[in-house]
Design an enzyme around this catalytic site. Structure first.
Site, PDB file in Angstrom:
ATOM      1  N   PRO A  94       0.823  -1.216   0.000  1.00  0.00           N
ATOM      2  CA  PRO A  94       0.000   0.000   0.000  1.00  0.00           C
ATOM      3  C   PRO A  94       0.855   1.265   0.000  1.00  0.00           C
ATOM      4  CG  PRO A  94      -0.896  -1.603   1.523  1.00  0.00           C
ATOM      5  CD  PRO A  94       0.420  -2.150   1.064  1.00  0.00           C
ATOM      6  N   CYS A  95       0.423   2.259  -0.777  1.00  0.00           N
ATOM      7  CA  CYS A  95       1.291   3.411  -1.042  1.00  0.00           C
ATOM      8  C   CYS A  95       0.902   4.738  -0.388  1.00  0.00           C
ATOM      9  CB  CYS A  95       1.374   3.637  -2.550  1.00  0.00           C
ATOM     10  SG  CYS A  95      -0.228   4.022  -3.313  1.00  0.00           S
ATOM     11  N   PRO A  96      -0.225   4.876   0.333  1.00  0.00           N
ATOM     12  CA  PRO A  96      -0.628   6.212   0.807  1.00  0.00           C
ATOM     13  C   PRO A  96       0.422   6.966   1.616  1.00  0.00           C
ATOM     14  CG  PRO A  96      -2.451   4.682   1.063  1.00  0.00           C
ATOM     15  CD  PRO A  96      -1.248   3.871   0.651  1.00  0.00           C
TER      16      PRO A  96
END
Length: 378
Positions: A94-96
């Site tokens: 996940p990149c947030p």
């Protein structure tokens, strides 16, 4: 014969679909988001049936968080008959915490920590090669780059991998979307040396033959059209690749509204749906695509799905899938909310982008003599 891969953070399976076309096969998958896992299984069953390809995976092997998994357990489930001659590990944590649309919490954020856990899992699984995908911010933002460098250092010095990394733009690989993504790729040093030579692998970066498509090099700088009044019929400029525009996806390759997922879109409620100019993507919201231009990054935060070029509505699920170059036979189930469907779509790697990368990896393995009897699907 396909090379097996273990897939973490599988999401909708777009990365795996592209790699499948390049000669790899996801033999074990992992997705902790239950809605994503349900949609993946439904869509992959349909894709497998429609394409009559019984080698496509159709189930999520594990719905546990990577925090709860052990390398020994994953290996036992993925390869019950023992470690294969060659295998890989792939995934996009996940990149947030590294993105401009996220928190920039970095490696200490909740999602950022998952990136470190993914690298630790790679170390323990000891695959012949691995791929990690993330947003370009992990590479471009200074504090995130330090975190990335620390992970790469561990892989090089403690796990004995040759590691290369690069930010690729999907547009330059044939995807009708400007989408920059960081890819970190590693091979066991013996494999990398056999394929690229000791001197090349001794460099920190630039030794892996990253995919390129010559006719799309510098595609962002072509003579793309500006804006046009909504409701008009702007001319198609000369000298731009039609396949890099959204027009074939929205009309030229069959009306997407006639396909499954084709009439699934958020209701139009604002006058802006009829007044926003075609091609005006300057604002944070109500970005309207131009029919003869590529799409901005498919990232629809707060349900801000891009507006259709000539219709007073947002894009449909099918249209968004097409911009991500997902095959029409991949159908998301009707019982899932639109917000979940668009989130799954946004999180994926465009299938064509994944395929191009996969072909480069396969060619590299063949050059190293590690993929005898394997190769891309024809």
């Amino acid at each position: 014969m396909a090379i097996p891969v273990i897939s973490f953070f599988t999401g909708g399976g777009f990365l795996d679909i592209g790699l499948h076309r390049a000669g790899f096969r996801a033999v074990w998958t992992n997705e902790n988001n239950s809605a994503f896992a349900d949609m993946y299984e439904s869509a992959m069953v349909g894709l497998r049936s429609a394409t009559e390809d019984d080698t496509l995976p159709v189930t999520v092997s594990s719905r546990s968080s990577i925090e709860e998994l052990s390398a020994a357990g994953v290996m036992k489930e993925a390869f019950p008959k023992g470690r294969p001659h060659v295998f890989g590990v792939v995934g996009g944590p996940p990149c947030p915490d590294f993105s401009n649309g996220g928190t920039h919490a970095g490696g200490s954020g909740i999602n950022g920590r998952l990136t470190k856990l993914y690298i630790e899992m790679v170390r323990k699984l000891r695959p012949d090669f691995f791929i990690m995908e993330n947003v370009s911010g992990l590479h471009d933002v200074k504090k995130h780059r330090r975190f990335l460098s620390s992970l790469v250092k561990v892989l090089r010095e403690k796990a004995n991998y040759a590691v290369d990394l690069r930010v690729l733009n999907a547009l330059e690989l044939g995807v009708p979307q400007s989408r920059e993504r960081l890819f970190v790729i590693g091979f066991k040093k013996a494999t990398a040396t056999a394929a690229a030579g000791k001197e090349a692998v001794g460099k920190t970066e630039g030794w892996f033959p990253w995919p390129t498509v010559a006719r799309y090099a510098g595609a962002r700088h072509l003579g793309w059209p500006g804006t046009s009044p909504f409701g008009g019929t702007p001319p198609c400029p000369e000298g731009i690749p039609a396949e890099l525009t959204v027009f074939p996806l929205l009309q030229g390759n069959g009306d997407p509204e006639l396909l499954l997922n084709g009439k699934e879109f958020f209701n139009a409620y604002s006058e802006k749906f009829r007044t926003r100019a075609e091609g005006d993507v300057s604002a944070k919201s109500f970005k309207r695509l131009h029919r003869y231009r590529f799409s901005p990054t498919v990232w629809y935060g707060n349900q801000e799905v891009h507006l259709h070029p000539w219709k007073p509505r947002r894009l449909s699920v099918r249209e968004a899938l097409r911009i991500q170059t997902v095959p029409d036979e991949y159908v998301l189930p009707a019982d899932q909310p639109l917000s979940a469907k668009f989130k799954l779509i946004c999180n994926g790697v465009p299938c064509i982008m994944a395929e191009e990368l996969g072909r480069s990896v396969m060619a590299f393995l063949l050059r190293a003599g590690r993929a005898a009897g394997h190769g891309p699907r024809r």
